[in-house]
Each structure stands twice: as structure tokens, then as C-alpha cells.
Scaffold this motif. Structure first.
Motif, PDB file in Angstrom:
ATOM      1  N   GLN A 535      28.563  52.559  41.519  1.00 62.16           N
ATOM      2  CA  GLN A 535      29.684  51.711  41.915  1.00 62.16           C
ATOM      3  C   GLN A 535      31.023  52.396  41.659  1.00 62.16           C
ATOM      4  N   ALA A 536      31.109  53.100  40.539  1.00 61.26           N
ATOM      5  CA  ALA A 536      32.382  53.708  40.143  1.00 61.26           C
ATOM      6  C   ALA A 536      32.606  55.081  40.762  1.00 61.26           C
ATOM      7  N   LYS A 537      31.573  55.649  41.339  1.00 60.84           N
ATOM      8  CA  LYS A 537      31.569  57.053  41.762  1.00 60.84           C
ATOM      9  C   LYS A 537      32.712  57.426  42.703  1.00 60.84           C
ATOM     10  N   ASP A 538      32.926  56.668  43.759  1.00 61.21           N
ATOM     11  CA  ASP A 538      33.892  57.055  44.797  1.00 61.21           C
ATOM     12  C   ASP A 538      35.248  56.365  44.648  1.00 61.21           C
ATOM     13  N   LEU A 539      35.494  55.766  43.495  1.00 57.50           N
ATOM     14  CA  LEU A 539      36.765  55.076  43.266  1.00 57.50           C
ATOM     15  C   LEU A 539      37.727  55.977  42.506  1.00 57.50           C
ATOM     16  N   ASP A 540      39.026  55.638  42.573  1.00 58.07           N
ATOM     17  CA  ASP A 540      39.983  56.422  41.786  1.00 58.07           C
ATOM     18  C   ASP A 540      39.776  56.125  40.297  1.00 58.07           C
ATOM     19  N   ARG A 541      40.425  56.899  39.470  1.00 59.78           N
ATOM     20  CA  ARG A 541      40.171  56.835  38.028  1.00 59.78           C
ATOM     21  C   ARG A 541      40.367  55.433  37.450  1.00 59.78           C
ATOM     22  N   ASP A 542      41.517  54.823  37.769  1.00 57.80           N
ATOM     23  CA  ASP A 542      41.819  53.506  37.210  1.00 57.80           C
ATOM     24  C   ASP A 542      40.821  52.455  37.662  1.00 57.80           C
ATOM     25  N   GLN A 543      40.521  52.441  38.955  1.00 55.74           N
ATOM     26  CA  GLN A 543      39.585  51.448  39.470  1.00 55.74           C
ATOM     27  C   GLN A 543      38.173  51.706  38.954  1.00 55.74           C
ATOM     28  N   GLY A 544      37.798  52.957  38.844  1.00 59.04           N
ATOM     29  CA  GLY A 544      36.483  53.302  38.312  1.00 59.04           C
ATOM     30  C   GLY A 544      36.316  52.836  36.871  1.00 59.04           C
ATOM     31  N   MET A 545      37.383  52.998  36.082  1.00 62.23           N
ATOM     32  CA  MET A 545      37.330  52.528  34.699  1.00 62.23           C
ATOM     33  C   MET A 545      37.232  51.001  34.659  1.00 62.23           C
ATOM     34  N   ASN A 546      37.894  50.331  35.594  1.00 61.88           N
ATOM     35  CA  ASN A 546      37.778  48.866  35.668  1.00 61.88           C
ATOM     36  C   ASN A 546      36.320  48.452  35.864  1.00 61.88           C
ATOM     37  N   ILE A 548      33.586  50.102  35.139  1.00 58.58           N
ATOM     38  CA  ILE A 548      32.771  50.401  33.954  1.00 58.58           C
ATOM     39  C   ILE A 548      33.046  49.390  32.840  1.00 58.58           C
ATOM     40  N   PHE A 549      34.320  49.137  32.549  1.00 59.63           N
ATOM     41  CA  PHE A 549      34.668  48.212  31.469  1.00 59.63           C
ATOM     42  C   PHE A 549      34.213  46.784  31.779  1.00 59.63           C
ATOM     43  N   PHE A 550      34.473  46.317  32.997  1.00 57.64           N
ATOM     44  CA  PHE A 550      34.035  44.973  33.372  1.00 57.64           C
ATOM     45  C   PHE A 550      32.515  44.857  33.295  1.00 57.64           C
ATOM     46  N   SER A 551      31.810  45.887  33.718  1.00 56.72           N
ATOM     47  CA  SER A 551      30.347  45.863  33.716  1.00 56.72           C
ATOM     48  C   SER A 551      29.791  45.755  32.305  1.00 56.72           C
ATOM     49  N   TYR A 552      30.412  46.461  31.366  1.00 54.27           N
ATOM     50  CA  TYR A 552      29.874  46.515  30.004  1.00 54.27           C
ATOM     51  C   TYR A 552      30.415  45.405  29.097  1.00 54.27           C
ATOM     52  N   ILE A 553      31.738  45.188  29.124  1.00 56.48           N
ATOM     53  CA  ILE A 553      32.304  44.248  28.141  1.00 56.48           C
ATOM     54  C   ILE A 553      33.103  43.110  28.787  1.00 56.48           C
ATOM     55  N   GLY A 554      33.091  43.012  30.114  1.00 58.82           N
ATOM     56  CA  GLY A 554      33.651  41.841  30.786  1.00 58.82           C
ATOM     57  C   GLY A 554      35.156  41.784  30.907  1.00 58.82           C
ATOM     58  N   ARG A 555      35.826  42.910  30.749  1.00 56.53           N
ATOM     59  CA  ARG A 555      37.285  42.932  30.909  1.00 56.53           C
ATOM     60  C   ARG A 555      37.732  44.314  31.347  1.00 56.53           C
ATOM     61  N   ALA A 556      39.002  44.404  31.775  1.00 58.47           N
ATOM     62  CA  ALA A 556      39.575  45.696  32.150  1.00 58.47           C
ATOM     63  C   ALA A 556      40.043  46.433  30.893  1.00 58.47           C
ATOM     64  N   PRO A 557      40.125  47.749  30.946  1.00 60.33           N
ATOM     65  CA  PRO A 557      40.645  48.485  29.791  1.00 60.33           C
ATOM     66  C   PRO A 557      42.143  48.229  29.627  1.00 60.33           C
ATOM     67  N   ASN A 558      42.619  48.200  28.383  1.00 56.18           N
ATOM     68  CA  ASN A 558      44.059  48.052  28.164  1.00 56.18           C
ATOM     69  C   ASN A 558      44.737  49.417  28.273  1.00 56.18           C
ATOM     70  N   ASP A 559      46.048  49.436  28.164  1.00 58.81           N
ATOM     71  CA  ASP A 559      46.804  50.679  28.359  1.00 58.81           C
ATOM     72  C   ASP A 559      46.407  51.750  27.346  1.00 58.81           C
ATOM     73  N   LYS A 560      46.182  51.328  26.104  1.00 62.27           N
ATOM     74  CA  LYS A 560      45.802  52.294  25.063  1.00 62.27           C
ATOM     75  C   LYS A 560      44.450  52.920  25.384  1.00 62.27           C
ATOM     76  N   GLU A 561      43.507  52.105  25.855  1.00 61.03           N
ATOM     77  CA  GLU A 561      42.170  52.602  26.198  1.00 61.03           C
ATOM     78  C   GLU A 561      42.227  53.525  27.407  1.00 61.03           C
ATOM     79  N   ARG A 562      43.075  53.196  28.359  1.00 57.91           N
ATOM     80  CA  ARG A 562      43.216  54.081  29.533  1.00 57.91           C
ATOM     81  C   ARG A 562      43.746  55.445  29.105  1.00 57.91           C
TER      82      ARG A 562
END
Length: 587
Positions: A535-546, A548-562
Motif C-alpha cells: 500500500q505504501a510502496k508507490d506513495l510519497d514519503r509523507d503519505q507512505g508514513m501515514n 504505515i502509522f495508521f495501519s499499525y497504531i491508528g494515527r498519523a505520525p506527528n512532526d517529531k516522528e516524521r
């Protein structure tokens, strides 16, 4: 005119159905509202602040874990956040296959279900039957009545699996029955009067006498035919045509025919040889009689003993039957019981102290009013503001408590992360194949029995045909994995061994930590061929991280995590998230 009348009739039907459904939903909401009112009044009296509503991010993850036993996918989370209708989500989840699989785990722990029920009794048809009962939403009292009055063999009547689970151990089975369905621990009274309760040894034997006629090896004609098959097998052995024929024919008989539940009116229960109390003599014949609730006694012709017991146990007048299942379902939804110790809610016929007596009494009334409809009762709990509140970190009865995932939830979440839909693969129901295989013994020769024994092995071995695997490890629902090497991960994370009732736990240990840090499961999730990675493979970095984070812990990464993860690989991000507390906890 006829056509107009038909149209009007159809309109009336449609309106009637709508009103019925609307009333049903209103009824559920009213029950939920009353639960919230009872809790709110209790908090006000104790001068405790009111629960605060949980965010949509928290709720969607909690609902998926509690109702279908797994975390939601990225797409499922985003879909809910776009239209955060909580009642609709609860309804949709309860009508899914995931609900059946998750509720099966609940019943499997309660009934101690295994694929191998005992040495020579296989439980595949029993497992399928229990899942069908859940899917059909059979009322709980009827479900219990079915298993307590079951007769026949496990192929035609799989519900006999309940008694065959304790085959040859009647006294233990009765103890398990009271613990599982009445929340009464009467085990001590099996050998002596209970030291801390009112149960006497005579009470125990009086209750057990309702099941005395149960004969688990009762088909006389099959036993007769088996003797014929043994003689034929001896001849095959002697001729050298089929070595080990006697043993294999014996296995065929034991697995297919030997364990058949029938009623034997000649069987009687006697007090043990060392019985020492004044109300009976050693070796005395015991008659069936209830010790509490409605008084039910053995009839002169000793007819319908198990049926009488089932009616007595599941009746609305039974002092603990409803309270027991209410307590178990409440604990399952909120992470804590109303009455401590799920397997012992009462002392004799009196309920133990509850954390909220008025609420307990109300819930007991509710489950009776909804006719033991488990899906409806669960829906009532999930639709409360109390369930949808933020977690209670102070144990003040302000909402669900912070919990670690059960072993089943953890495993099913991992399966979801790897393949997306954990319910896509389902084992085939082999009931009819088993019925065809174990046909009337009268028409079977020893040579045919040997062929059928080989066929049986193939059917039994085909249970996981087509099931996805990673390096030899099954990647299927926890509800489809039983004893053996494939269950090792769940056992390590506290899964019940299903030898006793409800023995699972969520206690952490160092082995679990090492497993998630270095084990094959984590390595599989780091594989870029998995569902989340694709799912994350062909997305840009920010969207790909979204994703992954949503899939595992149910939220988007915050600025510090990014910022911290801006150079990290997919494998490293997955490793950190699966080893985080946020992944393992139900918020």
C-alpha cells in the motif's frame, strides 16, 4: 384495482418492517442510555468526574479490536473517519465474518475447544457447529440447552463434542458445566463438603445424577459389528495381505464410531466408597435433585433428566445463569468484570458483591428481556457512552480500562497487517464428508474399513488446504489455529491452553519482548511483499508514513516522528512500531 391493492400491501409491509427495525434500534439505544445513567449517578454520588468521549481515532481501533478481534486496516480507518457514524460501524462489524471468528475465541475458551477433543475424538465438526451457532445468533440459553441435551455421534450431531471433551470424566464435566454456565465453583464438593461455601458433597452427587444416564460409548450394534470386523482383520493379518490390519481397523472404529452419546436408563450414580457424611452411606444410589433455585427432582421413570437440568439451569429464575454470562461479556467489552473472578460469581445461590450492584441487576434484567440475544446485548454495551469514553487510568469506573491485546487479538492484527483481510481464507466444512465416510458399520468389510481409515487421514489432513503461510507458519485467524506448533506464538503471549476454563492472560514477559524484537513474525512484517508495504510502496514519503502509522497504531505520525523517521527504511519503521506499547495496547 388488484395491482393498486398489491402496491398498497407492499407499502404497508415496507413501513411495518421499517418501524420494527426502528423500534429495535430505539430499544437498544434506550438500554444503552439507561446503563450510562446508572453509571453517571454512581459517579455523581462518589463525586467522581464524568467520563470524557474518546476520539474517533481511538474509537475505531477499539471497536475493531473488541468486535472483530483485530486492528482496522488503513482504508477501514480512513473510511470511518470520513463518516464517523459509531452505531453504523458497530452494526457493520457485528454482521461480519470477523465477529463470528472473534466470538468463537470467546466460546472456545469457555468450552475448552480443541481440534483433538480427547485421545480418539476429533473436533472439526464441533468447531464448525459452534461457529454456525454464532453466525446464526442462536440465543445463548438455547445454545447451552443444545449442548447439554445432545445425543448421537460427533459427525451427525457435533454438539455432543461438549461431553466428549471430558469423555469418561463425568464428575469433572459437571464441575466445568457449573463453572462455565453458572459461575459456580463447586469443584471442592466433588470430594468433600465445601470448606468455605454451602455446597455439600451430597449436593454435588445429586446434581451429577442428572447426567448419570449419559453413555458416551453406547451404540451396542456398532460394538457388535466391530467384533466382526476384528475377526476379519485377523484373517487379513494372517494372510499377509494387510499388515497391522487389526490395529488400523481398531483406530477406524474408535475415531468413527466408538464415542456415541445415548441415554442408558439402567445407569445409576453411587456415592463413593469413602463417603463419610450422615446424609448417605458409601455405595448408596444417588437420585437427581437440584440444590438451589427451582427444586427439580428425578421422576419415577427417570425420563428426561438432562432436559430437566437444562431447563432448570437456563430458566430466568436460576440465581446465577444470566449474571454469569453478563459478567463475562462485560469483562470482554470493558476489560474488567463487574463481579471479581469470572468463574466464581456466587457463593451458593447468592451473587458476590459487584462493583455496581444496581448496574449488575439491570444488565441481568436486560439480557433476559432481549431473550439472551448475545449480538444485541453486545451491541447495547458497545453503544453506551461509557464504552465510547476515554480509558479510565485511575480505576474509578469512568470507562474501559487500558488493556494489552489478547494473544488472539495480537495474532489476528499481525495477520491483518500482512495480508489485509484475515477472513478471506476459511476452512471447508467437512461434515458431510465425515458422515459419508462413517456410514453404517453393518455394510462395511474389514478391507473397506482399512481404505476408509486412509481416506479419513486425508480428510483430516486437508483442513488447512489453501491456507496462506510464511516460511511454514500458518497466516490465518487465531480462531482457526489450535494445539500444535502453529499455536506456539499465541501460547507464548498468554493464550489459554483450554484445559481449564478461561486460563488466558495478558501478562508481559521477557520472551514476548524478544519474540517481537527478533522473531519470524516481525521479520515477515518487514518484508516488502506484505499488505501494508504494498500500500505504501508507490506513495510519497509523507503519505507512505501515514499508511504505515495508521495501519499499525491508528494515527498519523506527528512532526517529531516524521523528523526522526525521515531517513528510516520501511523495515526500521515497522520494527519500531510493532515493538511500541502503542501497538500492543487497546486505548
Amino acid at each position: 384495482r388488484v395491482r393498486k391493492i398489491n402496491i398498497n400491501i407492499n407499502m404497508v409491509k415496507a413501513v411495518s418492517i421499517f418501524l420494527i427495525l426502528a423500534c429495535g434500534n430505539l430499544l437498544a439505544k434506550n438500554y444503552s442510555k439507561e446503563i450510562d445513567t446508572i453509571i453517571a449517578k454512581d459517579l455523581m454520588n462518589k463525586k467522581v468526574e464524568m467520563p470524557m468521549v474518546a476520539s474517533s481515532f481511538v474509537f475505531v481501533r477499539r471497536a475493531y479490536l473488541d468486535i472483530v478481534g483485530r486492528i482496522p486496516t488503513y482504508k477501514e480507518t480512513i473510511s470511518f473517519l470520513k463518516r464517523p457514524d459509531r452505531a453504523k460501524l458497530i452494526e457493520d462489524l457485528q454482521n461480519s465474518q470477523g465477529y463470528t471468528e472473534n466470538m468463537f475465541n470467546f466460546y472456545a475458551d469457555l468450552l475448552r475447544i480443541k481440534r483433538k477433543l480427547s485421545n480418539n475424538v476429533d473436533g472439526d465438526t464441533y468447531i464448525s457447529w459452534v461457529k454456525d451457532e454464532i453466525k446464526n445468533n442462536t440465543p445463548y440459553d438455547q445454545f447451552i440447552s443444545k449442548i447439554l441435551t445432545a445425543e448421537g455421534n460427533i459427525w451427525n450431531n457435533p454438539e455432543v463434542g461438549y461431553f466428549l471433551r471430558d469423555e469418561g470424566m463425568l464428575l469433572d464435566n459437571v464441575s466445568n458445566t457449573f463453572q462455565a454456565f453458572a459461575g459456580m465453583n463447586i469443584n471442592c464438593a466433588q470430594c468433600h463438603d465445601h470448606p468455605f461455601d454451602d455446597w455439600t458433597q451430597m449436593d454435588y452427587y445429586n446434581m451429577t445424577a442428572f447426567f448419570t444416564q449419559l453413555n458416551s460409548r453406547g451404540d451396542k450394534e456398532n460394538r457388535k459389528q466391530f467384533q466382526r470386523l476384528k475377526k476379519e482383520a485377523e484373517e487379513l493379518d494372517k494372510s499377509g495381505k494387510q499388515k497391522g490390519a487389526i490395529n488400523r481397523v481398531g483406530q477406524f472404529y474408535r475415531h468413527g464410531y466408538q464415542y456415541t452419546i445415548v441415554e442408558d436408563k439402567n445407569k445409576q450414580l453411587k456415592l463413593p466408597h469413602d463417603y463419610k457424611y450422615r446424609d448417605g452411606e458409601p455405595g448408596e444410589v444417588v437420585k437427581a435433585e437440584t440444590a438451589l433455585g427451582d427444586r427439580v427432582k428425578e421422576k419415577r421413570k427417570r425420563e428426561g433428566l438432562r432436559n430437566s437440568f437444562a431447563i432448570w439451569l437456563t430458566s430466568d429464575s436460576h440465581p446465577t445463569f444470566a449474571a454469569n454470562i453478563v459478567n463475562r461479556l462485560w469483562d470482554r467489552a470493558f476489560g474488567f468484570p463487574l463481579i471479581d473472578n469470572l468463574n466464581e460469581v456466587a457463593l451458593f445461590d447468592e451473587l458476590k458483591d459487584s462493583r455496581n450492584t444496581r448496574l449488575t441487576e439491570y444488565l441481568v434484567r436486560v439480557i433476559k428481556e432481549v431473550d439472551y440475544d448475545i449480538k444485541k446485548f453486545n451491541s447495547i454495551l458497545y453503544n453506551t457512552k461509557f464504552y465510547q469514553a476515554k480509558i479510565d487510568t485511575e480505576n474509578k469506573f469512568k470507562g474501559p480500562i487500558l488493556r494489552r491485546m489478547t494473544s488472539a487479538q495480537l495474532w489476528d492484527s499481525i495477520v491483518t497487517l500482512y495480508q489485509g483481510d484475515p477472513d478471506k481464507w476459511q476452512p471447508e466444512d467437512k461434515k458431510q464428508e465425515y458422515i459419508n465416510l462413517f456410514s453404517s458399520l453393518e455394510s462395511i468389510t474389514a478391507a473397506e474399513a482399512l481404505k476408509k481409515w486412509d481416506q479419513y487421514g486425508k480428510i483430516k489432513g486437508s483442513y488447512y488446504n489453501g491456507a496462506p503461510k510464511i516460511k511454514g507458519q500458518l497466516v490465518v485467524r487465531s480462531s482457526q489455529i489450535f494445539e500444535g506448533k502453529h499455536s506456539n506464538f499465541m501460547r507464548e503471549f498468554g493464550r489459554s491452553d483450554r484445559e481449564l476454563i478461561e486460563t488466558g492472560n495478558e501478562q508481559p514477559n521477557i520472551t514476548q519482548i524478544l519474540n517481537l524484537m527478533n522473531g519470524n513474525v516481525t521479520k515477515a512484517l518487514q518484508d516488502t511483499n506484505g499488505y501494508v508495504a504494498k500500500q505504501a510502496k508507490d506513495l510519497d514519503r509523507d503519505q507512505g508514513m501515514n499508511v504505515i502509522f495508521f495501519s499499525y497504531i491508528g494515527r498519523a505520525p506527528n512532526d517529531k516522528e516524521r523528523e526522526l523517521f525521515k531517513e528510516a527504511s520501511f523495515e526500521d519503521i515497522v520494527w519500531v512500531l510493532i515493538n511500541s506499547h502503542e501497538f500492543k495496547l487497546i486505548n
